[in-house]
Scaffold this motif. Sequence first.
Motif, PDB file in Angstrom:
ATOM      1  N   VAL A   1      33.842  86.492  61.339  1.00  0.00           N
ATOM      2  CA  VAL A   1      33.300  86.324  61.888  1.00  0.00           C
ATOM      3  C   VAL A   1      31.995  86.580  61.285  1.00  0.00           C
ATOM      4  O   VAL A   1      31.485  87.602  60.479  1.00  0.00           O
ATOM      5  N   ILE A   2      30.935  86.037  61.092  1.00  0.00           N
ATOM      6  CA  ILE A   2      29.767  85.830  60.175  1.00  0.00           C
ATOM      7  C   ILE A   2      28.759  85.634  60.867  1.00  0.00           C
ATOM      8  O   ILE A   2      28.859  84.183  62.095  1.00  0.00           O
ATOM      9  N   GLY A   3      27.765  86.262  61.604  1.00  0.00           N
ATOM     10  CA  GLY A   3      26.539  86.353  61.899  1.00  0.00           C
ATOM     11  C   GLY A   3      25.582  85.431  61.743  1.00  0.00           C
ATOM     12  O   GLY A   3      25.210  85.189  60.701  1.00  0.00           O
TER      13      GLY A   3
ATOM     14  N   LEU B   1      36.066  95.254  62.498  1.00  0.00           N
ATOM     15  CA  LEU B   1      35.610  95.282  62.825  1.00  0.00           C
ATOM     16  C   LEU B   1      34.785  95.403  60.881  1.00  0.00           C
ATOM     17  O   LEU B   1      36.200  96.431  60.461  1.00  0.00           O
ATOM     18  N   LEU B   2      33.831  94.550  60.303  1.00  0.00           N
ATOM     19  CA  LEU B   2      34.159  94.766  58.431  1.00  0.00           C
ATOM     20  C   LEU B   2      33.087  95.451  58.290  1.00  0.00           C
ATOM     21  O   LEU B   2      32.250  94.579  58.565  1.00  0.00           O
ATOM     22  N   ILE B   3      33.253  95.944  57.158  1.00  0.00           N
ATOM     23  CA  ILE B   3      31.764  95.923  56.294  1.00  0.00           C
ATOM     24  C   ILE B   3      31.301  96.017  55.352  1.00  0.00           C
ATOM     25  O   ILE B   3      32.628  95.859  54.457  1.00  0.00           O
TER      26      ILE B   3
ATOM     27  N   ALA C   1      35.251  90.709  62.405  1.00  0.00           N
ATOM     28  CA  ALA C   1      33.848  90.682  62.778  1.00  0.00           C
ATOM     29  C   ALA C   1      32.917  91.446  61.700  1.00  0.00           C
ATOM     30  O   ALA C   1      33.508  93.122  61.810  1.00  0.00           O
ATOM     31  N   THR C   2      31.988  90.820  60.544  1.00  0.00           N
ATOM     32  CA  THR C   2      31.069  91.978  60.345  1.00  0.00           C
ATOM     33  C   THR C   2      30.390  92.544  60.595  1.00  0.00           C
ATOM     34  O   THR C   2      29.447  91.944  61.583  1.00  0.00           O
ATOM     35  N   ALA C   3      30.103  94.287  60.948  1.00  0.00           N
ATOM     36  CA  ALA C   3      29.363  94.212  61.473  1.00  0.00           C
ATOM     37  C   ALA C   3      28.788  95.849  60.569  1.00  0.00           C
ATOM     38  O   ALA C   3      29.647  96.408  60.208  1.00  0.00           O
TER      39      ALA C   3
END
Length: 181
Positions: A135-137, A154-156, A114-116
């Motif tokens: 996952v993109i929010g 978690l990805l940035i 998930a990008t966060a």
Amino acid sequence: RLVRVPESLMQAVSTMKAPQGAIFLCRMPELQSLTVEPGSLILDGIQDPGNLGTILRTADALNVPVLLTDGCADPYNEKTVRASMGAVFRTQPRQALAEDILAYCRENHIPVAATALSARSEDIRTTDLSACAVVIGSEGQGIRELFLEQADKLLIIPMQARCESLNAAVAATIAMWEMRR
């Protein structure tokens, strides 16, 4: 069947202020059962039809399967279809509840990333995403807590400190590019 109509009729039946000269009707595709493939993109609550259409168009170009969670814009909304340039009909997105998507990924050993913005986020450029579901929010809310809590990673997306976030379609494009790299 092709029917030509006067411009005045086109303007009367079109929802656009300046119609582009074509309107079509089609049968809706049948809903497909939930499957998540490694290398899939999960869109969590993407509400803007234009962003959703842009993401679907890019996913079609990069051959990335897309899943939509509850709260996403209708993939067959006229604005979504227009922004997708018809990609929504070539690569039909699947729709499911977030809980069901996560359960499917767990049962089938598909890691979820998930990008966060988080201290434990990994640089998206140095993380192998080929086997993950990413996952993109949504534009305003980001990714729901359920995905953040259950994500394997978690990805940035690194950017200038003065920038807070990216448009959802841009972030999705970067993620899909990295997934296919």
